[in-house]
Design an enzyme around this catalytic site. Structure first.
Site, PDB file in Angstrom:
ATOM      1  N   ARG A   1       0.821  -1.203   0.000  1.00  0.00           N
ATOM      2  CA  ARG A   1       0.000   0.000   0.000  1.00  0.00           C
ATOM      3  C   ARG A   1       0.858   1.257   0.000  1.00  0.00           C
ATOM      4  NH1 ARG A   1      -5.165  -0.996   3.476  1.00  0.00           N
ATOM      5  NH2 ARG A   1      -5.619  -3.138   2.902  1.00  0.00           N
TER       6      ARG A   1
ATOM      7  N   GLU B   1     -11.217  -0.372  -5.586  1.00  0.00           N
ATOM      8  CA  GLU B   1     -11.666   0.504  -4.512  1.00  0.00           C
ATOM      9  C   GLU B   1     -10.679   1.641  -4.321  1.00  0.00           C
ATOM     10  OE1 GLU B   1     -11.224  -0.519  -0.430  1.00  0.00           O
ATOM     11  OE2 GLU B   1     -13.317  -0.070   0.054  1.00  0.00           O
TER      12      GLU B   1
HETATM   13  C1  B12 Z   1     -10.431   1.557  12.626  1.00  0.00           C
HETATM   14  C2  B12 Z   1      -9.549   0.514  11.987  1.00  0.00           C
HETATM   15  C3  B12 Z   1      -8.925   0.871  10.785  1.00  0.00           C
HETATM   16  C4  B12 Z   1      -9.020   2.253  10.164  1.00  0.00           C
HETATM   17  C5  B12 Z   1      -7.890   3.091  10.766  1.00  0.00           C
HETATM   18  C6  B12 Z   1      -8.045   4.573  10.611  1.00  0.00           C
HETATM   19  C7  B12 Z   1      -6.892   5.253  11.212  1.00  0.00           C
HETATM   20  N1  B12 Z   1      -6.120   5.919  10.414  1.00  0.00           N
HETATM   21  O1  B12 Z   1      -6.659   5.139  12.406  1.00  0.00           O
HETATM   22  C8  B12 Z   1      -8.787   1.897   8.680  1.00  0.00           C
HETATM   23  C9  B12 Z   1     -10.129   1.499   8.099  1.00  0.00           C
HETATM   24  C10 B12 Z   1      -8.191   2.985   7.822  1.00  0.00           C
HETATM   25  C11 B12 Z   1      -7.917   0.668   8.843  1.00  0.00           C
HETATM   26  C12 B12 Z   1      -7.006   0.261   7.908  1.00  0.00           C
HETATM   27  C13 B12 Z   1      -6.279  -0.924   8.013  1.00  0.00           C
HETATM   28  N2  B12 Z   1      -6.415  -1.872   8.979  1.00  0.00           N
HETATM   29 CO1  B12 Z   1      -7.460  -1.645  10.553  1.00  0.00          CO
HETATM   30  N3  B12 Z   1      -8.596  -1.676  12.033  1.00  0.00           N
HETATM   31  C14 B12 Z   1      -9.374  -0.774  12.564  1.00  0.00           C
HETATM   32  C15 B12 Z   1     -10.120  -1.365  13.767  1.00  0.00           C
HETATM   33  C16 B12 Z   1     -11.506  -1.781  13.320  1.00  0.00           C
HETATM   34  C17 B12 Z   1     -10.242  -0.479  14.987  1.00  0.00           C
HETATM   35  C18 B12 Z   1      -8.946   0.169  15.438  1.00  0.00           C
HETATM   36  C19 B12 Z   1      -9.248   1.277  16.399  1.00  0.00           C
HETATM   37  O2  B12 Z   1      -9.259   2.430  16.041  1.00  0.00           O
HETATM   38  N4  B12 Z   1      -9.581   0.927  17.663  1.00  0.00           N
HETATM   39  C20 B12 Z   1      -9.871   1.840  18.714  1.00  0.00           C
HETATM   40  C21 B12 Z   1      -8.585   2.119  19.498  1.00  0.00           C
HETATM   41  C22 B12 Z   1      -8.869   3.084  20.606  1.00  0.00           C
HETATM   42  O3  B12 Z   1      -8.227   0.859  20.024  1.00  0.00           O
HETATM   43  P1  B12 Z   1      -6.918   0.030  19.537  1.00  0.00           P
HETATM   44  O4  B12 Z   1      -6.369   0.608  18.317  1.00  0.00           O
HETATM   45  O5  B12 Z   1      -7.331  -1.397  19.503  1.00  0.00           O
HETATM   46  O6  B12 Z   1      -5.922   0.276  20.744  1.00  0.00           O
HETATM   47  C23 B12 Z   1      -6.252  -0.123  22.050  1.00  0.00           C
HETATM   48  C24 B12 Z   1      -5.237  -1.097  22.600  1.00  0.00           C
HETATM   49  O7  B12 Z   1      -4.637  -1.885  21.567  1.00  0.00           O
HETATM   50  C25 B12 Z   1      -4.278  -0.233  23.335  1.00  0.00           C
HETATM   51  N5  B12 Z   1      -2.985   0.076  22.764  1.00  0.00           N
HETATM   52  C26 B12 Z   1      -2.620   0.525  21.557  1.00  0.00           C
HETATM   53  N6  B12 Z   1      -1.321   0.770  21.521  1.00  0.00           N
HETATM   54  C27 B12 Z   1      -0.829   0.478  22.748  1.00  0.00           C
HETATM   55  C28 B12 Z   1       0.420   0.561  23.298  1.00  0.00           C
HETATM   56  C29 B12 Z   1       0.597   0.185  24.620  1.00  0.00           C
HETATM   57  C30 B12 Z   1       1.966   0.260  25.205  1.00  0.00           C
HETATM   58  C31 B12 Z   1      -0.479  -0.274  25.408  1.00  0.00           C
HETATM   59  C32 B12 Z   1      -0.303  -0.670  26.797  1.00  0.00           C
HETATM   60  C33 B12 Z   1      -1.727  -0.345  24.855  1.00  0.00           C
HETATM   61  C34 B12 Z   1      -1.894   0.047  23.542  1.00  0.00           C
HETATM   62  O8  B12 Z   1      -4.925   1.001  23.562  1.00  0.00           O
HETATM   63  C35 B12 Z   1      -6.170   1.133  22.898  1.00  0.00           C
HETATM   64  C36 B12 Z   1      -7.276   1.336  23.883  1.00  0.00           C
HETATM   65  O9  B12 Z   1      -7.347   0.306  24.818  1.00  0.00           O
HETATM   66  C37 B12 Z   1      -9.236  -2.627  14.096  1.00  0.00           C
HETATM   67  C38 B12 Z   1      -9.957  -3.835  14.685  1.00  0.00           C
HETATM   68  C39 B12 Z   1     -10.430  -3.607  16.090  1.00  0.00           C
HETATM   69  N7  B12 Z   1      -9.583  -3.427  17.072  1.00  0.00           N
HETATM   70  O10 B12 Z   1     -11.602  -3.606  16.306  1.00  0.00           O
HETATM   71  C40 B12 Z   1      -8.655  -2.972  12.700  1.00  0.00           C
HETATM   72  C41 B12 Z   1      -7.288  -3.645  12.611  1.00  0.00           C
HETATM   73  C42 B12 Z   1      -6.350  -3.080  13.634  1.00  0.00           C
HETATM   74  N8  B12 Z   1      -6.849  -3.298  11.254  1.00  0.00           N
HETATM   75  C43 B12 Z   1      -6.166  -4.224  10.672  1.00  0.00           C
HETATM   76  C44 B12 Z   1      -5.604  -4.135   9.350  1.00  0.00           C
HETATM   77  C45 B12 Z   1      -4.907  -5.371   8.847  1.00  0.00           C
HETATM   78  C46 B12 Z   1      -5.731  -2.997   8.583  1.00  0.00           C
HETATM   79  C47 B12 Z   1      -5.251  -2.830   7.151  1.00  0.00           C
HETATM   80  C48 B12 Z   1      -3.886  -3.389   6.807  1.00  0.00           C
HETATM   81  C49 B12 Z   1      -6.292  -3.270   6.154  1.00  0.00           C
HETATM   82  C50 B12 Z   1      -6.482  -4.696   6.053  1.00  0.00           C
HETATM   83  N9  B12 Z   1      -5.549  -5.491   5.511  1.00  0.00           N
HETATM   84  O11 B12 Z   1      -7.540  -5.153   6.427  1.00  0.00           O
HETATM   85  C51 B12 Z   1      -5.266  -1.297   7.020  1.00  0.00           C
HETATM   86  C52 B12 Z   1      -3.979  -0.709   7.564  1.00  0.00           C
HETATM   87  C53 B12 Z   1      -3.152  -0.012   6.627  1.00  0.00           C
HETATM   88  C54 B12 Z   1      -1.863   0.335   7.313  1.00  0.00           C
HETATM   89  N10 B12 Z   1      -0.950   0.779   6.531  1.00  0.00           N
HETATM   90  O12 B12 Z   1      -1.709   0.185   8.496  1.00  0.00           O
HETATM   91  C55 B12 Z   1      -6.100  -5.470  11.505  1.00  0.00           C
HETATM   92  C56 B12 Z   1      -4.745  -5.777  12.102  1.00  0.00           C
HETATM   93  C57 B12 Z   1      -4.461  -7.239  11.875  1.00  0.00           C
HETATM   94  C58 B12 Z   1      -3.706  -7.973  12.889  1.00  0.00           C
HETATM   95  N11 B12 Z   1      -3.119  -7.355  13.887  1.00  0.00           N
HETATM   96  O13 B12 Z   1      -3.691  -9.163  12.748  1.00  0.00           O
HETATM   97  C59 B12 Z   1      -7.259  -5.222  12.547  1.00  0.00           C
HETATM   98  C60 B12 Z   1      -7.058  -5.879  13.903  1.00  0.00           C
HETATM   99  C61 B12 Z   1      -8.542  -5.736  11.860  1.00  0.00           C
HETATM  100  C62 B12 Z   1      -8.492  -7.193  11.518  1.00  0.00           C
HETATM  101  N12 B12 Z   1      -8.992  -8.065  12.391  1.00  0.00           N
HETATM  102  O14 B12 Z   1      -8.034  -7.573  10.454  1.00  0.00           O
HETATM  103  N13 B12 Z   1      -8.164   0.039  10.021  1.00  0.00           N
END
Ligand code: B12
Ligand code: B12
Lengths: 134, 453, 453, 134
Positions: free
Chosen positions: B86, B157
């Site tokens: 990408r 897309e």
């Molecule tokens: C919203 C989202 C997107 C948005 C992001 C917009 C943006 N610019 O931020 C869009 C639609 C653009 C997107 C794109 C992609 N995404 Co996305 N996305 C999500 C989603 C649905 C939610 C993430 C989110 O915002 N959560 C809300 C925040 C507040 O929570 P969080 O990120 O989970 O973080 C929490 C904890 O992890 C923690 N945390 C984070 N960092 C740290 C650090 C420390 C030290 C600690 C203690 C805690 C901590 O704190 C947060 C609150 O508790 C997740 C799935 C999910 N979690 O439901 C997938 C997900 C993260 N995405 C994923 C992927 C793969 C992608 C893509 C590569 C597309 C794809 N192949 O499907 C692209 C990424 C492109 C790139 N170059 O990175 C995967 C990751 C896969 C994996 N790990 O195995 C996930 C898990 C979805 C999945 N099941 O496939 N995504």
């Protein structure tokens, strides 16, 4: 206390990064947020430049492993004995066994590893860790 | 030789791909099976098409994934590209692909299409003889799209805004416009050989607290930029907002206004379809709850009358889903769509009027910019903050707009930043918001992000 | 001593129960915790209450079941009675209970409340301090209800029609009316001691192709029969029809008409609530599909604005669910209700008008019967076939009405039998039906029964 | 061919019973439908009275076992060697292992046992069974 934070590698998930910034500030840390798409070298440079106490790396898109395996080599070039290296988020592609990920990342050179752990819980543990180290 | 063709020849001269044979590709597309064209499928069915997400590093795993999908009754197959590709980082993708192949672990979160190449990939796609949709998030997708089309992937897309603001930190915006212009033109050119190539915009954006007014404006703009280059089949899209009513309102207004603006710019012959994304925000860690969430999305998709639904899985919070979990989601969605009967027609005049007004207000501001072309007007609009999206990682994004949810879950504009919406429209938005006494907006936002947890 | 009290003393002199202590029971109800009364819960909450179904032969298994339910956030606990007890066959129930206890297999499909007795059962109910609803299906429920109320079960489901026509083959209808009169009076009498005892009618009937007009008429009649005896808290109910719109229409009309008829008969002080049953017909053998079906029911329940939802489980097609599967269903429903936001208000004037007319037409025919009391009028109506239900096993049921689904899944009256609906109403129903050329009605019905499979 | 059918015990599930009636007639059987809530003795009486070739018992509410254990005793009093005894529906309380239920009900005296088997499949097998027996 100074913290350098950001999202490692080709990872654009910014939402948690914004929340981390806010939460660290609320807990009284001085924050240097490099944002998304940050490479390991940039993190290391920032830690040196700002003389940070903590490096808090996020990774959400599952590719952290590929980006962090060289941390050991980079660390070996400097004296980082006072810096806490911390990583959290979603640390593997697919559904991972958290128990396996901990040792792996500690092996790369991280002190604290949080796979799918809530931010606040992670930051509580960081503060404990900092307290105990004193 | 046309300027475009010259550029194309340069683009495909890339160290990571084999010789690109334009003649052969043209022949292939000319005689390709109609079944590969989603534009054809849209024309010939009344049912909502079901498309999952999905991609793995290796050819074999994608092949197996498609097999599972076919068994579950899928209508459109996805090809999700890994994040290195990408960002045009084909070297890293190559390295990680090799590691994935050697060690049988997935070191990439998608399929590195460039490294696999079109000759290989086409085998798989023609084998399944089912429309494939390219899911990437690439600001400079010129090479990727060439390879995709050559592979038999006839839905592309993305767009210069929707694949930039949510997906990049500092890729130059003007370049994105020009590179996407290239993509549109290539799609338009191939569209004349057989059924039209379908282009689809990515309405979910950053999937986090996106106000419908902005989503709709961006959908309409990307549609216009595409139709302007000759594309004839376009899908606008948006994702579940968290409020059933807001989804219905968004759909009603988007259907109406996308047609209106297309016609206004003389694209009366363009076919426009509506795509609904199941919840794109943060998912719960409880898989049963995820199932419930996904099914609820399906019901809403049927109620908004989408032409295609893009599915999530019960594994969403954990990571890239297994092929089994992914296919299960497709089968469940198909079951629910099939079982849902007697759907009411819903609308809400006041809400639809206000959303229509906001979209028109922003569109007028964009179109009134003094620049000579549409893309430059839009470019200026983004620079001025007339268009911005919450939670964009991109440096050009104004980051002034703040949204919160009202008590019914509707996403409302709390701070309008530089959005050129009227006082009346803004007052309507504000009138819906209820903050508790002493509640900080930031705490409200954190809570509002996590409504599905 | 009143006549009722004399009858009660006879009823409780039954070889299968221990000494019944009326004084003690009265004291118990007088000082019982408010938490045990669903009527109190309805008053003090705005949320939809969630109630599963469930009952096992032994005390211990029910105790464990309740524990699971409480952990999953249940609002109202069920006590489902086994089918022998339902048919007053306490001897068989006793034998099967003994076998179940000895061999640790369930030889009964519910809790044999008579054999366990109220002293034992009350321990469990006061322990959990949560409203319990009695689910049975018993035409002669006099003893069962005495024991239930004495146990602390303050919601009694059923009625002389809804627990007879679907649940019995040849139990005499007039007896059912008189026995249920007894039940109403006992509930009314206890209602004066503390919070009101809630009575609930069973709208699903035979759960198979039930036309809303008939369901609503029966709901209204059972409500009137109950209020007439002094009951102050009554729940009308119906189950998912298979068409979202028909559910919404049924709900809107039922809410309106139940209030109207209650007021017309002077029961302005009675509180009426609406209960929605998740799909009650044949379930698919695929558990994921069942999950999808159940979740869809939940979304519809929220859209119709029910006060309580009664849940099914992913095991429905297979047999009595395990406590884990049952509790999981409750947790999922709670999650979905909590997550659902921005629900639209829906209505359909033409459909609501036609349903209202049909209900009023049948009600007028019933009320115009020359008999002196309401129950006799209703009795005559059923004998005349003015009221009947499709797929009743009961010999008195007219079996003339035939229903089929229209293309939107709405259940329509195809043959009206002796239903006293006007030509206009019937024409409306017929106008919606589409049979394929040469399609036999029986094949259509078989297909319509199995729409969720 | 004559078939006696009905739903055994305190079981009121009538929907399948109605469909069975229709399906048997369509296949050319002469049907005596005793309806729901039919006890074993009534079935036996009807088989004798009608001189039936097949007894097709349904049970849906899970309680068939309790009602059918005495079939052996009843059968032993008469000569039913020409009558096919068949049972189907939902033959246990809770989720059952179909493999265990077959032998159990055959032991009680049924020739054909169908736990959660579609009606048409069951009737196809009945017809095969009748053909092979000839
Ligand atoms: C919203 C989202 C997107 C948005 C992001 C917009 C943006 N610019 O931020 C869009 C639609 C653009 C997107 C794109 C992609 N995404 Co996305 N996305 C999500 C989603 C649905 C939610 C993430 C989110 O915002 N959560 C809300 C925040 C507040 O929570 P969080 O990120 O989970 O973080 C929490 C904890 O992890 C923690 N945390 C984070 N960092 C740290 C650090 C420390 C030290 C600690 C203690 C805690 C901590 O704190 C947060 C609150 O508790 C997740 C799935 C999910 N979690 O439901 C997938 C997900 C993260 N995405 C994923 C992927 C793969 C992608 C893509 C590569 C597309 C794809 N192949 O499907 C692209 C990424 C492109 C790139 N170059 O990175 C995967 C990751 C896969 C994996 N790990 O195995 C996930 C898990 C979805 C999945 N099941 O496939 N995504
Ligand atoms: C509708 C229904 C009812 C209606 C019945 C109305 C009526 N009078 O007919 C009502 C609501 C009144 C009801 C009541 C009860 N029900 Co009920 N009911 C159902 C339900 C949802 C559908 C049944 C149905 O009509 N299916 C459609 C018909 C066409 O299919 P079928 O009956 O499954 O039959 C098919 C096959 O089994 C086969 N078949 C049937 N007989 C035979 C015979 C042969 C030889 C062959 C080859 C095939 C065959 O042919 C049919 C078509 O393929 C089922 C669950 C399910 N299956 O989804 C529960 C179910 C049968 N009920 C059940 C129970 C327990 C009861 C109650 C005791 C209440 C309770 N405790 O919950 C009472 C019964 C009271 C009594 N005395 O019997 C249980 C049985 C439990 C078990 N076996 O472990 C079930 C499975 C639900 C559950 N999971 O708990 N029920």
């Amino acid at each position: 206390m100074k913290v350098v934070t950001g999202v490692v590698g080709n990872d654009v998930h910014v939402v948690a990064n914004r929340l981390i910034d806010i939460s660290l500030q609320e807990r009284g840390f001085e924050v240097f947020n490099l944002g998304v798409n940050t490479y390991l070298e940039e993190f290391i440079d920032a830690v040196i430049e700002t003389d940070a106490d903590v490096l808090l790396v996020s990774s959400l898109n599952g590719e952290a492993e590929g980006w962090c395996r060289d941390l050991g080599i980079l660390k070996s070039k400097y004296d980082f004995s006072d810096v806490v290296f911390m990583i959290g988020g979603n640390l593997g592609v697919g559904e991972m066994n958290a128990e396996e990920l901990g040792p792996k990342y500690r092996n790369y050179g991280f002190d604290l590893v949080f796979h799918q752990v809530d931010l606040n819980e992670g930051l509580d543990q960081l503060e404990n860790y900092l307290k105990e180290r004193k | 030789m046309s300027l475009l063709q010259r550029e194309r020849e340069i683009i495909v001269q890339n160290e990571f791909i084999d010789q690109f044979d334009f003649k052969e590709v043209e022949e292939f597309i000319k005689s390709a099976s109609k079944e590969l064209f989603i534009s054809h499928k849209f024309k010939t069915t009344n049912e909502m098409l079901v498309q999952p997400r999905g991609g793995f590093p290796t050819y074999d795993k994608v092949f197996q994934l498609y097999k599972e999908f076919k068994n579950s009754g899928v209508d459109v197959l996805p090809l999700t590209i890994d994040s290195n590709t990408r960002l045009n980082d084909y070297a890293t993708a190559k390295k990680m692909l090799a590691l994935s192949e050697e060690n049988d672990v997935d070191m990439l979160n998608g399929y590195p299409l460039i490294n696999h190449g079109y000759r290989t990939t086409r085998k798989m796609i023609t084998h399944y003889d089912t429309p494939v949709s390219l899911r990437h998030g690439t600001p400079d997708a010129r090479l990727l799209v060439e390879i995709a089309l050559a592979s038999g992937i006839f839905e592309i897309e993305g767009g210069p805004i929707t694949y930039l603001l949510p997906y990049s930190k500092n890729f130059p915006l003007d370049k994105a416009f020009l590179y996407w212009k290239y993509v549109e033109r290539v799609c338009a050119a191939y569209s004349e050989l057989n059924e039209p190539i379908n282009r689809e915009s990515f309405g979910p954006l950053s999937a986090t607290m996106q106000p419908p007014a902005i989503v709709l404006v961006i959908q309409i703009i990307e549609m216009l930029l595409s139709l302007e280059e000759g594309v004839k089949s376009f899908s606008v899209s948006f994702s579940q907002t968290g409020s059933m009513l807001q989804d219905v309102v968004s759909s009603n207004v988007l259907k109406k206004l996308s047609r209106k603006y297309a016609d206004r710019f003389g694209h009366n012959d363009a076919v426009i379809n509506l795509v609904y994304h199941q919840w794109m925000g943060a998912f719960p860690y409880n898989k049963h709850y995820s199932d419930s969430l996904i099914n609820t999305s399906t019901v809403i998709a049927a109620m908004v009358g989408a032409d295609k639904i893009i599915t999530k899985t019960r594994n969403e919070a954990f990571g890239i889903p297994t092929k089994e979990a992914n296919a299960l989601a497709v089968a469940n969605v198909k079951y629910t769509l099939n079982m849902l009967k007697g759907l009411p027609k819903i609308s809400d005049e006041a809400e639809e009027e206000n959303l229509t007004n906001m979209v028109n207000e922003i569109m007028e501001a964009v179109l009134n910019d003094s620049a000579d072309t549409l893309w430059r007007k839009v470019f200026n609009a983004i620079k001025k903050g007339h268009i911005e999206i919450p939670f964009s990682p991109h440096i050009i994004n104004a980051n002034k707009v703040i949204t919160v949810r009202d008590p019914d879950g509707n996403i409302r504009i709390h701070n309008k930043g530089k959005l050129p919406i009227s006082d009346k429209s803004f007052a309507f938005e504000r009138s819906k918001i209820r903050l508790k006494e002493n509640e900080r907006v930031v705490d409200k936002i954190i809570q509002d992000i996590g409504i599905m947890l």
